[in-house]
Design a protein around this motif. Structure first.
Motif, mmCIF file in Angstrom:
data_model
loop_
_atom_site.group_PDB
_atom_site.id
_atom_site.type_symbol
_atom_site.label_atom_id
_atom_site.label_comp_id
_atom_site.label_asym_id
_atom_site.label_seq_id
_atom_site.Cartn_x
_atom_site.Cartn_y
_atom_site.Cartn_z
ATOM 1 N N LEU A 1 -3.385 3.976 -3.576
ATOM 2 C CA LEU A 1 -3.806 3.499 -2.564
ATOM 3 C C LEU A 1 -3.656 4.575 -1.355
ATOM 4 C CD1 LEU A 1 -2.847 -0.190 -2.674
ATOM 5 C CD2 LEU A 1 -4.987 0.792 -3.230
ATOM 6 N N CYS B 1 0.763 -1.179 -0.078
ATOM 7 C CA CYS B 1 -0.080 -0.231 -0.204
ATOM 8 C C CYS B 1 0.747 1.488 -0.041
ATOM 9 C CB CYS B 1 -1.081 0.026 1.309
ATOM 10 S SG CYS B 1 -2.086 -1.322 1.096
ATOM 11 N N ILE C 1 -8.229 1.839 4.208
ATOM 12 C CA ILE C 1 -7.735 0.211 3.533
ATOM 13 C C ILE C 1 -7.756 -0.338 4.971
ATOM 14 C CG2 ILE C 1 -6.017 -0.949 2.970
ATOM 15 C CD1 ILE C 1 -5.004 1.379 1.072
#
Length: 105
Positions: free
Chosen positions: A27, A21, A32
């Motif tokens: 991202l 990530c 997340i």
């Protein structure tokens, strides 16, 4: 894999996920959740008690990456919710390249 403790192996997987990530700009700054089925590894990452002194550097690296990305969390989810992935991992570990059909349980 050379790991005697499944919790340490899970910690390494968490580290790989957060590093992925971190390296993927698309991202960053997204919500997340890194999901693990190891209560112990999730505890090590999320709490002030390291729990495993031998893994302190890995735990600190994971925490630093999570803090630098923002919007990321490491959570525990019982195996029942990730049983397919668990089943695949067990199949790979138990075979020497033979094809096995997965049956839903």
């Amino acid at each position: 894999m050379g790991v005697l403790d499944s919790n340490v192996a899970e910690l390494w997987d968490i580290r790989r996920a957060v590093e992925f990530c971190q390296s993927n700009l698309s991202l960053r700054c997204r919500n997340i959740s890194v999901v693990s089925d190891s209560k112990v590894a999730v505890f090590w990452v999320n709490n002030s008690d390291f729990g495993n002194i031998a893994q302190t550097n890995s735990i600190m690296d994971i925490r630093n990456i999570i803090n630098s990305i923002g919007g990321m969390e490491v959570i525990f989810d019982h195996r029942i919710f990730i049983s397919f992935a668990d089943c695949l991992a067990k199949m790979v570990a138990s075979t020497s390249g033979d094809l096995i059909e997965w049956e839903e349980f």
